[in-house]
Design a protein around this motif. Structure first.
Motif, PDB file in Angstrom:
ATOM      1  N   ARG A  55       0.812  -1.205   0.000  1.00 23.76           N
ATOM      2  CA  ARG A  55       0.000   0.000   0.000  1.00 23.76           C
ATOM      3  C   ARG A  55       0.852   1.265   0.000  1.00 23.76           C
ATOM      4  N   GLU A  56       2.032   1.142   0.482  1.00 27.27           N
ATOM      5  CA  GLU A  56       2.885   2.335   0.550  1.00 27.27           C
ATOM      6  C   GLU A  56       3.644   2.608  -0.740  1.00 27.27           C
ATOM      7  N   TRP A  57       3.489   1.711  -1.733  1.00 24.79           N
ATOM      8  CA  TRP A  57       4.235   1.870  -2.984  1.00 24.79           C
ATOM      9  C   TRP A  57       3.736   3.063  -3.791  1.00 24.79           C
ATOM     10  N   ARG A  58       4.653   3.557  -4.590  1.00 20.84           N
ATOM     11  CA  ARG A  58       4.310   4.627  -5.525  1.00 20.84           C
ATOM     12  C   ARG A  58       4.750   4.175  -6.918  1.00 20.84           C
ATOM     13  N   VAL A  59       3.998   4.625  -7.882  1.00 17.26           N
ATOM     14  CA  VAL A  59       4.432   4.354  -9.265  1.00 17.26           C
ATOM     15  C   VAL A  59       4.644   5.692  -9.951  1.00 17.26           C
ATOM     16  N   VAL A  60       5.841   5.853 -10.496  1.00 18.22           N
ATOM     17  CA  VAL A  60       6.165   7.099 -11.190  1.00 18.22           C
ATOM     18  C   VAL A  60       6.080   6.844 -12.697  1.00 18.22           C
ATOM     19  N   PHE A  61       5.074   7.463 -13.348  1.00 23.41           N
ATOM     20  CA  PHE A  61       4.949   7.343 -14.812  1.00 23.41           C
ATOM     21  C   PHE A  61       5.607   8.538 -15.452  1.00 23.41           C
ATOM     22  N   ARG A  62       6.275   8.329 -16.531  1.00 22.28           N
ATOM     23  CA  ARG A  62       6.822   9.439 -17.317  1.00 22.28           C
ATOM     24  C   ARG A  62       6.140   9.395 -18.683  1.00 22.28           C
ATOM     25  N   LEU A  63       5.663  10.560 -19.110  1.00 21.03           N
ATOM     26  CA  LEU A  63       5.022  10.577 -20.427  1.00 21.03           C
ATOM     27  C   LEU A  63       5.119  11.982 -21.014  1.00 21.03           C
ATOM     28  N   PRO A  64       5.042  12.097 -22.309  1.00 15.18           N
ATOM     29  CA  PRO A  64       5.194  13.427 -22.913  1.00 15.18           C
ATOM     30  C   PRO A  64       3.976  14.296 -22.617  1.00 15.18           C
ATOM     31  N   HIS A  65       4.238  15.573 -22.405  1.00 13.65           N
ATOM     32  CA  HIS A  65       3.161  16.539 -22.189  1.00 13.65           C
ATOM     33  C   HIS A  65       2.380  16.684 -23.476  1.00 13.65           C
ATOM     34  N   GLN A  66       1.041  16.703 -23.359  1.00 10.45           N
ATOM     35  CA  GLN A  66       0.198  16.709 -24.568  1.00 10.45           C
ATOM     36  C   GLN A  66       0.508  17.861 -25.511  1.00 10.45           C
ATOM     37  N   GLU A  67       0.787  19.073 -24.925  1.00 12.04           N
ATOM     38  CA  GLU A  67       1.036  20.234 -25.789  1.00 12.04           C
ATOM     39  C   GLU A  67       2.512  20.412 -26.103  1.00 12.04           C
ATOM     40  N   THR A  68       3.323  20.464 -25.066  1.00 14.11           N
ATOM     41  CA  THR A  68       4.742  20.774 -25.299  1.00 14.11           C
ATOM     42  C   THR A  68       5.526  19.568 -25.773  1.00 14.11           C
ATOM     43  N   GLY A  69       5.079  18.388 -25.410  1.00 16.45           N
ATOM     44  CA  GLY A  69       5.821  17.185 -25.789  1.00 16.45           C
ATOM     45  C   GLY A  69       6.965  16.915 -24.832  1.00 16.45           C
ATOM     46  N   ALA A  70       7.223  17.825 -23.909  1.00 20.26           N
ATOM     47  CA  ALA A  70       8.299  17.601 -22.945  1.00 20.26           C
ATOM     48  C   ALA A  70       7.876  16.514 -21.965  1.00 20.26           C
ATOM     49  N   MET A  71       8.842  15.708 -21.558  1.00 24.45           N
ATOM     50  CA  MET A  71       8.504  14.605 -20.659  1.00 24.45           C
ATOM     51  C   MET A  71       8.151  15.158 -19.284  1.00 24.45           C
ATOM     52  N   LYS A  72       7.086  14.631 -18.739  1.00 23.23           N
ATOM     53  CA  LYS A  72       6.686  15.040 -17.403  1.00 23.23           C
ATOM     54  C   LYS A  72       6.475  13.778 -16.567  1.00 23.23           C
ATOM     55  N   GLU A  73       6.508  13.946 -15.300  1.00 24.13           N
ATOM     56  CA  GLU A  73       6.346  12.798 -14.409  1.00 24.13           C
ATOM     57  C   GLU A  73       5.018  12.877 -13.692  1.00 24.13           C
ATOM     58  N   GLU A  74       4.451  11.720 -13.436  1.00 25.50           N
ATOM     59  CA  GLU A  74       3.225  11.667 -12.656  1.00 25.50           C
ATOM     60  C   GLU A  74       3.388  10.535 -11.653  1.00 25.50           C
ATOM     61  N   THR A  75       3.370  10.876 -10.402  1.00 23.39           N
ATOM     62  CA  THR A  75       3.552   9.853  -9.375  1.00 23.39           C
ATOM     63  C   THR A  75       2.203   9.531  -8.759  1.00 23.39           C
ATOM     64  N   VAL A  76       1.853   8.251  -8.777  1.00 26.45           N
ATOM     65  CA  VAL A  76       0.546   7.866  -8.231  1.00 26.45           C
ATOM     66  C   VAL A  76       0.745   6.739  -7.225  1.00 26.45           C
ATOM     67  N   PRO A  77      -0.083   6.697  -6.158  1.00 24.39           N
ATOM     68  CA  PRO A  77      -0.026   5.561  -5.242  1.00 24.39           C
ATOM     69  C   PRO A  77      -0.414   4.295  -6.002  1.00 24.39           C
ATOM     70  N   VAL A  78       0.063   3.196  -5.537  1.00 23.64           N
ATOM     71  CA  VAL A  78      -0.164   1.956  -6.278  1.00 23.64           C
ATOM     72  C   VAL A  78      -1.653   1.635  -6.415  1.00 23.64           C
ATOM     73  N   SER A 106      -0.107   5.683 -20.957  1.00 25.48           N
ATOM     74  CA  SER A 106       0.776   5.082 -21.970  1.00 25.48           C
ATOM     75  C   SER A 106       0.833   6.066 -23.131  1.00 25.48           C
ATOM     76  N   TYR A 107       1.813   5.920 -23.990  1.00 25.49           N
ATOM     77  CA  TYR A 107       1.904   6.794 -25.163  1.00 25.49           C
ATOM     78  C   TYR A 107       2.534   6.034 -26.320  1.00 25.49           C
ATOM     79  N   THR A 108       2.337   6.583 -27.488  1.00 29.57           N
ATOM     80  CA  THR A 108       2.838   5.899 -28.691  1.00 29.57           C
ATOM     81  C   THR A 108       4.006   6.677 -29.253  1.00 29.57           C
ATOM     82  N   VAL A 109       5.077   5.979 -29.580  1.00 27.49           N
ATOM     83  CA  VAL A 109       6.213   6.652 -30.236  1.00 27.49           C
ATOM     84  C   VAL A 109       6.532   5.930 -31.538  1.00 27.49           C
ATOM     85  N   GLN A 110       7.143   6.669 -32.421  1.00 31.93           N
ATOM     86  CA  GLN A 110       7.576   6.133 -33.703  1.00 31.93           C
ATOM     87  C   GLN A 110       9.003   5.623 -33.565  1.00 31.93           C
ATOM     88  N   MET A 111       9.183   4.335 -33.744  1.00 31.03           N
ATOM     89  CA  MET A 111      10.545   3.794 -33.783  1.00 31.03           C
ATOM     90  C   MET A 111      10.661   3.029 -35.097  1.00 31.03           C
TER      91      MET A 111
END
Ligand SMILES: *[C@@H]1O[C@H](CO)[C@@H](O)[C@H](O)[C@H]1NC(C)=O
Ligand SMILES: *[C@@H]1O[C@H](CO)[C@@H](O)[C@H](O)[C@H]1NC(C)=O
Ligand SMILES: *[C@@H]1O[C@H](CO)[C@@H](O)[C@H](O)[C@H]1NC(C)=O
Ligand SMILES: *[C@@H]1O[C@H](CO)[C@@H](O)[C@H](O)[C@H]1NC(C)=O
Ligand SMILES: *[C@@H]1O[C@H](CO)[C@@H](O)[C@H](O)[C@H]1NC(C)=O
Ligand SMILES: *[C@@H]1O[C@H](CO)[C@@H](O)[C@H](O)[C@H]1NC(C)=O
Length: 628
Positions: A55-78, A106-111
């Motif tokens: 219960r004390e865990w945290r999950v840190v997601f990283r994903l691009p900002h919708q407008e700027t595209g810069a990576m941002k972090e979002e930390t959520v409790p498990v 989640s997000y989609t990237v071109q590779m």
């Protein structure tokens, strides 16, 4: 269900399944505020089985900002991550993250191709430390399906890799079994590296997959299913080994697939040989229709048709049909120049299981072969006339036959008194002398020369064969009246008493002697306008019991007083007349005229001469003689 691992898991195991992605990372972790734990040390996870710890865990997601595209972090409790559809849990030594495709965060990237990525870190407390485990995962999301299955992967999943990258290879498998390069090649699979991607191509229907047949409006189609998997291993700065397995059942739906006809006919062998294929197991032949006749499988052999099942090495099958060219179901057409076209039309009827649908496939094959034996004619002279043997040859009878330019039919056979007998391979026919169909060639001391011309003409091609046969029939005496007014007379003087040398015999005009003579015969040839020939231009014909009036020309073999005459229609076409003294039965009112087959004396000089094939003409000739 518990299964043993075939190989131990690598430190990071990633799975791209049909409807989810998952990563199981061994808890080798980066350490924040590390005091005592050395990087790279395995941990025994205290959260295992302990809801309180988790219960004390945290999950840190990283994903691009919708407008700027810069990576941002979002930390959520498990618990929040769970609510967002992320399954986060632990095993004894691993941290597991699983989510459906298209999850939030989640997000989609071109590779090179579209790849769906979840970049996530799990943070948890271990004794007095905050530990951080990378649980990022990425999977390609699309496959291209056409006449091939095309499946692409990035060579490097950049979002998952911390340089330096070390590729440890890729492998392709089917239904959980790896394929050797050799087997993959043999089945036509291809693994290509191009532009930063690995591309796997599997041809439609390739072995390893399943084919299913369909019929719609008698259009045959197939669907293809194959359960592929792809394994990629690499190492990078963070993970000594990452193993990514991607599973994807692939369907190619109802592609029209016209069966292929393989034509193995070798004209020289005289047999049509065709294979129709290639069919999967759900298609089987019920019967065929050849030349319009339905033939069941079991009957084929008895009818001289060879029908067999042909298995192919790739697991499909076909059907072989062999039909000899001369078989009645094969049609033939004469092309001319001894060539003929054999044509075989066949309808194959199949049943498709399990729905028991019917499918009919029509095929036509043909072969041109120069194997025609044309009809041929043999002729020989007989005592009665000319005998003709018409050999049929080996081709369908599409020929018209003419005798002396007259179409041969039963009417002609009757009219001409032909003797006809038909054999298996030929027709035998005797054309009597003096019958229609005979052509007068000439009269000489040797006899009467005639010819018979038989013409065989093909109804379609117009190809023509003309056979002419000449015969000379010995005659002692004969009169020929030619349409152009020429009269030819051969007389025999062997029984004239006292004997006369034929050389000195003349016509009425003493200047007109014989053309040729030998010891006993003389041959005269003269025109009705010459040699003192007399003409009765308007003959009284009422008493002759015939409907037409005639004109008569006559002359006299002077020294023997033998009258010779030709009779023609007064107006109308003149025809050839041949008259012989031996064949006429005596007429009741002309008994004085002819003493046939009796030795002749000089008193018999006024015998009638012109007796011929045309009865009415012959009678007239007799009357004429009688009056002389
Ligand atoms: C960590 O765990 C892995 C797999 O369980 C093992 O191979 C490795 O030796 C362990 N490392 C240490 C330092 O114990
Ligand atoms: C985590 O895994 C354990 C053991 O498999 C299980 O009992 C527990 O319910 C799981 N927790 C969640 C949140 O799924
Ligand atoms: C299987 O083999 C047959 C005969 O060689 C061939 O015609 C057919 O195209 C093959 N099928 C596939 C799916 O490769
Ligand atoms: C051929 O097969 C079809 C389908 O089973 C059937 O309708 C037809 O009667 C069969 N013909 C013969 C001659 O067996
Ligand atoms: C089949 O094979 C024969 C003999 O080689 C050839 O003449 C013919 O053109 C081929 N094709 C068809 C459709 O009949
Ligand atoms: C021949 O011609 C004449 C006159 O030209 C005619 O009166 C007569 O009927 C014809 N005879 C025949 C048999 O045709």
């Amino acid at each position: 269900l518990t299964c043993l691992l075939q190989q131990p898991w690598s430190p990071r195991e990633m799975v791209c399944e049909e409807n989810y992605m998952e990563v199981k990372s061994i808890a080798v972790c980066e350490i924040e505020n590390a005091l005592e734990v050395i990087p790279g040390t395995n941990l025994t996870l205290s959260a295992q089985g302990s809801e309180a710890g988790l219960r004390e865990w945290r999950v840190v997601f990283r994903l691009p900002h919708q407008e700027t595209g810069a990576m941002k972090e979002e930390t959520v409790p498990v618990q929040m991550a769970h609510l967002l559809g992320y399954h986060v849990n632990t095993t004894q030594s691993r941290i597991l993250l699983r989510c459906a495709y298209g999850s939030r965060l989640s997000y989609t990237v071109q590779m090179g191709i579209d790849v769906e990525v979840v970049t996530a870190m799990v943070l948890y407390k271990h004794q007095w430390m905050i530990l951080k485990v990378d649980t990022s995962v990425a999977c390609p999301t699309r496959t291209l399906e056409g006449s091939h299955v095309v499946w692409s992967f990035p060579q490097v999943f950049s979002a998952l890799v911390q340089p330096p990258f070390g590729n440890r290879g890729v492998r392709v498998g089917i239904e959980n079994h790896f394929l050797s390069d050799c087997l993959a090649n043999q089945r036509g699979y291809q693994v290509l590296e191009r532009g930063g991607t690995v591309e796997i191509q599997v041809p439609f229907g390739a072995e390893g997959g399943l084919l299913k047949s369909h019929v719609n409006n008698n259009q045959y189609s197939q669907s293809y299913f194959i359960d592929l998997f792809y394994l990629h291993q690499w190492q990078d700065a963070q993970w000594t080994l990452t193993q990514q397995r991607t599973f994807r059942p692939l369907y190619l739906v109802q592609l029209p697939r016209t069966p292929v006809l393989i034509n193995n006919t070798v004209p020289a062998e005289g047999v049509f040989s065709l294979i129709l294929g290639a069919f999967p197991h759900d298609v089987s032949l019920v019967n065929i229709t050849v030349g319009g006749h339905p033939v069941a499988w079991v009957e084929a052999d008895g009818l001289g048709l060879k029908l067999s099942h042909v298995p192919f090495p790739n697991g499909t099958h076909g059907y072989l049909l062999e039909v000899p060219f001369p078989h009645p179901v094969v049609s033939q057409k004469y092309l001319g120049d001894q060539y003929r076209k054999y044509t075989l039309s066949v309808v194959f009827s199949f049943i498709i299981s399990p729905q028991a649908q019917l499918y009919h496939h029509t095929a036509t094959v043909e072969s041109d072969v120069q194997d025609v034996v044309l009809p041929s004619v043999e002729a020989r002279c007989t005592q009665r006339g000319v005998q003709l043997l018409l050999h049929y040859g080996n081709i369908d009878w599409q020929w018209e036959v003419y005798v002396g330019g007259l179409r041969l039919d039963w009417e002609l056979v009757e009219l001409g008194g032909y003797t006809v007998s038909a054999q298996v391979d030929h027709l035998s026919m005797e054309v009597p002398l003096y019958s229609p169909g005979m052509t007068y060639e000439g009269l000489g001391l040797q006899g009467l020369a005639v010819s018979v011309q038989m013409t065989i003409k093909h109804k379609d091609t117009g190809e023509e064969q003309i056979h002419t046969h000449q015969c000379v029939f010995p005659v002692r005496e004969l009169l020929v009246c030619l349409p152009d007014g020429e009269m030819v007379v051969l007389i025999d003087m062997s029984s004239v008493v006292p004997p006369v040398d034929p050389k000195w015999v003349t016509l009425l005009d003493p200047a007109c002697g014989p053309l040729f003579t030998d010891g006993t015969q003389a041959l005269f040839s003269f025109n009705v306008d010459s040699c003192g020939t007399m003409k009765v231009v308007s003959w009284t014909c009422s008493h002759l019991d015939i409907n037409k009036c005639f004109k008569c020309s006559y002359n006299l073999i002077a020294s023997l007083e033998i009258p010779v005459g030709c009779v023609h229609p007064a107006n109308g076409t003149r025809t050839l007349g041949i008259y012989q003294p031996h064949s006429l039965p005596p007429l009741p009112h002309a008994s004085h005229s002819r003493k046939s087959r009796t030795p002749r004396s000089a008193r018999a000089r006024k015998r009638p001469f012109w007796i011929g094939q045309s009865d009415s003409l012959a009678r007239l000739a007799l009357e004429l003689t009688g009056d002389f």
